[in-house]
Design an enzyme around this catalytic site. Sequence first.
Site, PDB file in Angstrom:
ATOM      1  N   TYR A 313      60.423  31.771 -40.756  1.00 12.91           N
ATOM      2  CA  TYR A 313      59.231  31.494 -41.574  1.00 12.91           C
ATOM      3  C   TYR A 313      59.518  31.552 -43.071  1.00 12.91           C
ATOM      4  O   TYR A 313      58.602  31.580 -43.871  1.00 12.91           O
ATOM      5  CB  TYR A 313      58.120  32.519 -41.293  1.00 12.91           C
ATOM      6  CG  TYR A 313      57.849  32.811 -39.846  1.00 12.91           C
ATOM      7  CD1 TYR A 313      57.244  31.864 -39.024  1.00 12.91           C
ATOM      8  CD2 TYR A 313      58.180  34.045 -39.297  1.00 12.91           C
ATOM      9  CE1 TYR A 313      56.982  32.143 -37.702  1.00 12.91           C
ATOM     10  CE2 TYR A 313      57.919  34.335 -37.965  1.00 12.91           C
ATOM     11  CZ  TYR A 313      57.324  33.379 -37.179  1.00 12.91           C
ATOM     12  OH  TYR A 313      57.064  33.661 -35.863  1.00 12.91           O
ATOM     13  N   CYS A 339      76.780  33.328 -36.742  1.00 12.48           N
ATOM     14  CA  CYS A 339      77.434  32.075 -37.145  1.00 12.48           C
ATOM     15  C   CYS A 339      76.423  30.958 -37.382  1.00 12.48           C
ATOM     16  O   CYS A 339      76.362  29.991 -36.618  1.00 12.48           O
ATOM     17  CB  CYS A 339      78.421  31.644 -36.071  1.00 12.48           C
ATOM     18  SG  CYS A 339      79.641  32.911 -35.813  1.00 12.48           S
ATOM     19  N   TYR A 368      56.622  41.965 -35.415  1.00 14.78           N
ATOM     20  CA  TYR A 368      57.382  40.776 -35.075  1.00 14.78           C
ATOM     21  C   TYR A 368      58.855  40.923 -35.490  1.00 14.78           C
ATOM     22  O   TYR A 368      59.512  39.951 -35.831  1.00 14.78           O
ATOM     23  CB  TYR A 368      56.770  39.524 -35.724  1.00 14.78           C
ATOM     24  CG  TYR A 368      55.296  39.353 -35.458  1.00 14.78           C
ATOM     25  CD1 TYR A 368      54.844  38.933 -34.215  1.00 14.78           C
ATOM     26  CD2 TYR A 368      54.334  39.631 -36.442  1.00 14.78           C
ATOM     27  CE1 TYR A 368      53.482  38.772 -33.961  1.00 14.78           C
ATOM     28  CE2 TYR A 368      52.975  39.485 -36.195  1.00 14.78           C
ATOM     29  CZ  TYR A 368      52.557  39.049 -34.951  1.00 14.78           C
ATOM     30  OH  TYR A 368      51.218  38.898 -34.705  1.00 14.78           O
TER      31      TYR A 368
HETATM   32  N1  LLP Z   1      45.375  37.911 -31.334  1.00 18.14           N
HETATM   33  C1  LLP Z   1      45.932  36.749 -30.970  1.00 18.14           C
HETATM   34  C2  LLP Z   1      45.267  35.938 -29.948  1.00 18.14           C
HETATM   35  C3  LLP Z   1      47.127  36.311 -31.572  1.00 18.14           C
HETATM   36  O1  LLP Z   1      47.655  35.152 -31.226  1.00 18.14           O
HETATM   37  C4  LLP Z   1      47.746  37.129 -32.560  1.00 18.14           C
HETATM   38  C5  LLP Z   1      49.000  36.727 -33.185  1.00 18.14           C
HETATM   39  C6  LLP Z   1      47.138  38.364 -32.880  1.00 18.14           C
HETATM   40  C7  LLP Z   1      45.944  38.718 -32.259  1.00 18.14           C
HETATM   41  C8  LLP Z   1      47.712  39.312 -33.874  1.00 18.14           C
HETATM   42  O2  LLP Z   1      47.715  38.791 -35.165  1.00 18.14           O
HETATM   43  P1  LLP Z   1      48.143  39.709 -36.406  1.00 18.14           P
HETATM   44  O3  LLP Z   1      47.063  40.758 -36.606  1.00 18.14           O
HETATM   45  O4  LLP Z   1      49.461  40.350 -36.082  1.00 18.14           O
HETATM   46  O5  LLP Z   1      48.245  38.757 -37.530  1.00 18.14           O
HETATM   47  N2  LLP Z   1      55.582  35.924 -35.390  1.00 18.14           N
HETATM   48  C9  LLP Z   1      54.766  35.599 -36.531  1.00 18.14           C
HETATM   49  C10 LLP Z   1      53.297  35.874 -36.285  1.00 18.14           C
HETATM   50  C11 LLP Z   1      52.737  35.192 -35.036  1.00 18.14           C
HETATM   51  C12 LLP Z   1      51.270  35.534 -34.766  1.00 18.14           C
HETATM   52  C13 LLP Z   1      50.874  35.170 -33.396  1.00 18.14           C
HETATM   53  N3  LLP Z   1      49.563  35.596 -32.990  1.00 18.14           N
HETATM   54  C14 LLP Z   1      55.299  36.359 -37.745  1.00 18.14           C
HETATM   55  O6  LLP Z   1      56.311  37.047 -37.647  1.00 18.14           O
HETATM   56  O7  LLP Z   1      54.741  36.229 -38.831  1.00 18.14           O
END
Ligand code: LLP
Length: 410
Positions: A313, A339, A368
């Site tokens: 990202y 690599c 994450y």
């Molecule tokens: N609820 C649902 C249905 C979701 O899809 C997500 C995250 C959350 C809650 C939690 O969202 P948060 O509060 O953590 O923003 N890997 C990416 C972020 C992907 C988010 C996916 N969905 C990163 O490292 O930024």
Amino acid sequence: MLSFKKSDLYIENVKLSNIAKEYGTSTYVYSKQRIIGNFKAYKDGLGAKEGLICFACKTNSNGAILKILAGLGAGADTVSGGEIYRCLKAGFESSKIVYAGVGKTAEEIEYALKNKIFMFNVESFEELDGIDKIAGKLKTKANIAFRINPYVNPDTHSYIVTGKKGTKFGIPYEDAINAYLTAKKKKNINVMGIHTHIGSQILETAPFKIAAQKIKKIVDEVEKNGIRISYIDCGGGLGIKYEWEKVPSPKQLMSKIFPVFDKDKKFIFEPGRSIIGDAGHLLAKVLYRKMSGGKSFLVTDAGMNDLIRPTLYDAYHQIIPVKKTKAKKVKSDVVGPICESGDFIGRDRMLPIIERGEYLLIVCAGAYGATMSSEYNSRPLIAEVLVDDKEVILIRKRAIYKDLTLNEIA
Ligand code: LLP
């Protein structure tokens, strides 16, 4: 929970260099007090409103961390059978588990039903059909909410926008009423609520409010048709401060959402990043220093397989030497041993000239981080430790080479 005492960086009351020496690097390090504080901010925000704070365990699913949150009364937001398994094992009450995801398999649906989770956040008509049939087979009823795509486009990285028209998530806004009318006719479906999640690392309350207003219109229409919506599941998505960001508090977010709905509604929030993001960090060692093409590189033992966010990202994570130094600063790329040229932790960072063997902290990597790590380049998964005041608890052993081939049949 990070602070310098004299020239050493501490997490709670533990010197990070001591953790590095005792547990090796690279290692994820979490602050228990910060996790508790972040969760309490949500609880306080909820105040007297009835509802649930469901930790989005995709951000971090280490059992010890889940246990802390379950112990505080949290619910869990899950997106797979595996996450439901982990949450039950960690002690979450099944009646506090919600389950979203565009691709729930029949096995996962059956597993969730047998374990009596609180509700499915249903993302398509076909999924509704599948859940109804499986519930019928099991002679039970499935509690559901529809995940509605509200067509709101928050300002964040395009990969983590989910509530925009044209993404794969949820029921298209214009089909929402029809979805509820269809559910009403299903024998084994029990409508509980409505769900939406517009994206992640969102820094303003406005898009949440717009989504809430759009959801309210659906709620009114659905209730006119005799279908009661008890729970408003607002999803997660609140951002954290990685660098310059000014973030709203959970209370500020909720104060924008609650007035949109009637007083009797119950609320669910699914925070992930804002619970664990700034409570965890990645501790790494500088393996080598080199100059190449007129550029300075610090090669660390943490790579994109341990923390993929910068690569995937272009995410920014602050990088700080765990020992303060007065050494001159030079612009450096902090890279891993993988690599691929995309294997970087930070680029063009002004960092003091530090020696081989010294440690760096990659800040705010609790969300994450570990969950998105892999064994790419056959690098065993790294250790995780939890710090509680002066105590350090190993919560995941560093894997060994043998683990790499554990499930292979050769
Ligand atoms: N609820 C649902 C249905 C979701 O899809 C997500 C995250 C959350 C809650 C939690 O969202 P948060 O509060 O953590 O923003 N890997 C990416 C972020 C992907 C988010 C996916 N969905 C990163 O490292 O930024």
